[in-house]
Design an enzyme around this catalytic site. Structure first.
Site, PDB file in Angstrom:
ATOM      1  CG  HIS A  65      45.110  36.628  38.029  1.00 25.84           C
ATOM      2  ND1 HIS A  65      45.612  37.805  38.541  1.00 25.84           N
ATOM      3  CD2 HIS A  65      45.062  36.792  36.686  1.00 25.84           C
ATOM      4  CE1 HIS A  65      45.885  38.627  37.537  1.00 25.84           C
ATOM      5  NE2 HIS A  65      45.553  38.047  36.413  1.00 25.84           N
ATOM      6  CG  ASN A  92      42.294  40.050  30.603  1.00 24.45           C
ATOM      7  OD1 ASN A  92      42.692  40.751  31.514  1.00 24.45           O
ATOM      8  ND2 ASN A  92      43.100  39.639  29.599  1.00 24.45           N
ATOM      9  CG  HIS A 130      33.611  24.813  35.428  1.00 24.65           C
ATOM     10  ND1 HIS A 130      33.689  23.625  36.138  1.00 24.65           N
ATOM     11  CD2 HIS A 130      33.055  24.497  34.231  1.00 24.65           C
ATOM     12  CE1 HIS A 130      33.216  22.637  35.398  1.00 24.65           C
ATOM     13  NE2 HIS A 130      32.819  23.144  34.240  1.00 24.65           N
TER      14      HIS A 130
END
Length: 531
Positions: free
Chosen positions: A531, A425, A283
């Site tokens: 991100h 994070n 993923h």
């Protein structure tokens, strides 16, 4: 508009192509219907050598080719024949007055600018491969699709001939409109490539950012079955999933392609010294990465980081896949393997895994190469230069009482490299050249540290180890610690050294916490948010 059902009989065709694939057979089929062939330059030569009668453009216009062929089709008798509205009396009068014959079919493909770019041609060759007449012809014909059909690549030939057969030598409006849309997309992509080339070496984020892709394949679906998707390639000469040859397995899915690209980009920078390295991704996040003396050892060490997540994952290698490594990989279910090359014996071993996709990319991408990344938002898109920053020894600043050992420094640099490829994070633990815990994509950096440690405990149990793999490791954070709690969680996991960007208001408190725990810590001044 050409009569019943928008049909326009083709009486004259202009052919001027760079790619001669299928040209002679297509032109012969046109000629067999009594269609007059106009052509120039190399295209005319090919057709004449095939025994076809061709009217040279210079003879048609009464004006010679000149300036090394730069000026040949930019003439009123050509563009008038393409642009004339045949249902307007004043257009017909102008055609008659100036002896402009209608052109009903245009067959043009452009100078190979993209191919020259891909092979790294010099500036003079690039400039000469900027086509002027071709795009002008294509746009003229496409604009006037009410009367003119335009074919911009050999793949269009069969459809045009089928239409001529079905409609007794005429083209229907629906076909001409579809081909016109394709033609404008082609010239837009061509101009995008040229504009991008002119921007290279300067600020890539120009006042207008244009990009284009060519459909490589329609995909079964997107991230989820209810979403449609397709895979487009830009033609960039960057080894990876877009350029790789698939040696076996069913077609790649949307998620396969995304994850495989992430894995290959990571493995490309794991070992700057060329040592064997393996990355396992699930993923789009690494669940294991390692450097070792052999690919087999690197794979086994990467797998040990999180064997549960590695099931059904993507494996990327930075060297030629060998039989010993293939045998190990074959022991669990893997979706995709990508490597620069693969031995015949390795291919044979993996051929028993019918659903496994095996890709060979022919090389590794350069991690420091210039590039642009884009992401869509409502009403627009974001663009940024790719994160090509690589942290080296010269970037490290020791801020604790204890300096890291040479062994710790090597692991710290590796951990920070892996963290660059983990969703923020990000906290990554590394020990002896291999990841032993990865925490990804959490809203809290403390949670990422804890999750990575918990995964390390699970991996230790699976391996029969007496204590968590993070004990004696080092840790990397992709961004600074806003409070000491994240650093304290890393210390609790048993890490001995930390690498992070620094720059928080409470850096002094974080440094004090590291000293209190006996940890060495270095700051890089570089953040790697993803991100």
């Amino acid at each position: 508009m050409g009569g019943e059902a928008g049909l326009v009989r083709v009486q004259r065709a202009l052919l001027s192509v760079s790619d001669k694939t299928g040209l002679a057979a297509f032109a012969r089929a046109l000629a067999s219907r009594g269609i007059e062939l106009l052509s120039s330059g190399g295209t005319a030569k090919v057709l004449e050598e095939a025994g076809l009668k061709v009217v040279e453009v210079s003879a048609h216009t009464g004006f010679p080719e000149m300036m090394d062929g730069r000026v040949k089709t930019l003439h009123p008798k050509i563009h008038g024949g393409l642009l004339a509205l045949r249902d307007k009396a004043d257009h017909r009068r102008a055609m008659a007055e100036h002896a402009i014959a209608p052109i009903d079919l245009l067959v043009v493909n452009l100078y190979p600018f993209e191919a020259a770019l891909a092979k790294g041609a010099d500036e003079a060759e690039m400039v000469e491969n900027i086509d002027i007449g071709g795009p002008a012809l294509i746009r003229a014909a496409a604009k006037n699709h009410a009367y003119v059909a335009v074919a911009v690549e050999p793949g269009d030939y069969a459809e045009v001939l089928a239409a001529l057969e079905a409609h007794d030598g005429a083209t229907p409006l629906a076909l001409r409109r579809r081909l016109a849309g394709k033609a404008f997309r082609r010239t837009a992509a061509y101009d995008a490539a040229i504009g991008g080339w002119f921007a290279s070496g300067g600020d890539p984020l120009t006042e207008r950012l244009t990009f284009a892709g060519t459909l490589k394949e329609k995909l079964r679906y997107g991230e989820n079955p209810h979403q449609s998707a397709a895979f487009y390639v830009t033609g960039a000469a960057r080894p990876g999933v877009a350029t790789a040859r698939q040696l076996q397995g069913k077609e790649l899915s949307y998620n396969n392609i995304n994850d495989t690209s992430a894995a290959y980009e990571l493995v490309a920078e794991l070992a700057p010294d060329g040592a064997p390295a393996v990355a396992i991704v699930k993923h789009a996040n690494p669940c294991g990465a390692a450097r070792a003396a052999s690919l087999r050892e690197a794979y086994l060490r990467a797998l040990a980081c999180d064997p549960v997540s590695a099931f059904g994952g993507i494996i990327a290698l930075n060297g030629r896949l060998d039989a010993a490594t293939a045998e190990e990989i074959a022991k669990i279910f893997t979706e995709v393997i990508i490597a620069p090359e693969a031995d015949e014996e390795a291919v044979r071993i993996l051929s028993a895994k019918k659903n496994l996709r095996l890709l060979v990319a022919g090389g590794l991408p350069r991690p420091d190469a210039e590039g642009i990344e884009m992401r869509t938002v409502a009403g627009g898109f974001l663009a940024q230069t790719s994160d090509a920053k690589r942290v080296g020894l010269e970037d490290l600043r020791v801020v604790t009482k204890r300096a890291p050992s040479d062994k710790e420094i090597a692991d710290l640099v590796l951990a920070f490299t892996v963290a660059k490829h983990v969703k923020s994070n990000a906290i990554v633990y590394v020990k002896d050249g291999a990841t032993v815990g990865v925490g990804a994509g959490q809203m809290s950096r403390v949670d990422s540290a804890r999750i990575a440690a918990l995964k390390s405990e699970d991996a230790a149990r699976a391996a029969g180890a007496a204590r968590p793999l993070t004990v004696g490791s080092v840790a990397a954070s992709d961004a600074f610690f806003p409070f000491p709690d994240g650093l304290e969680a890393i210390a609790a996991a048993g890490a001995t050294a930390v690498i992070q960007p620094g720059g928080a208001m409470r850096d002094s408190e974080v440094i004090a916490a590291a000293d209190a725990a006996g940890l060495a810590m270095v700051l890089t001044g570089v953040r790697h948010f993803r991100h």
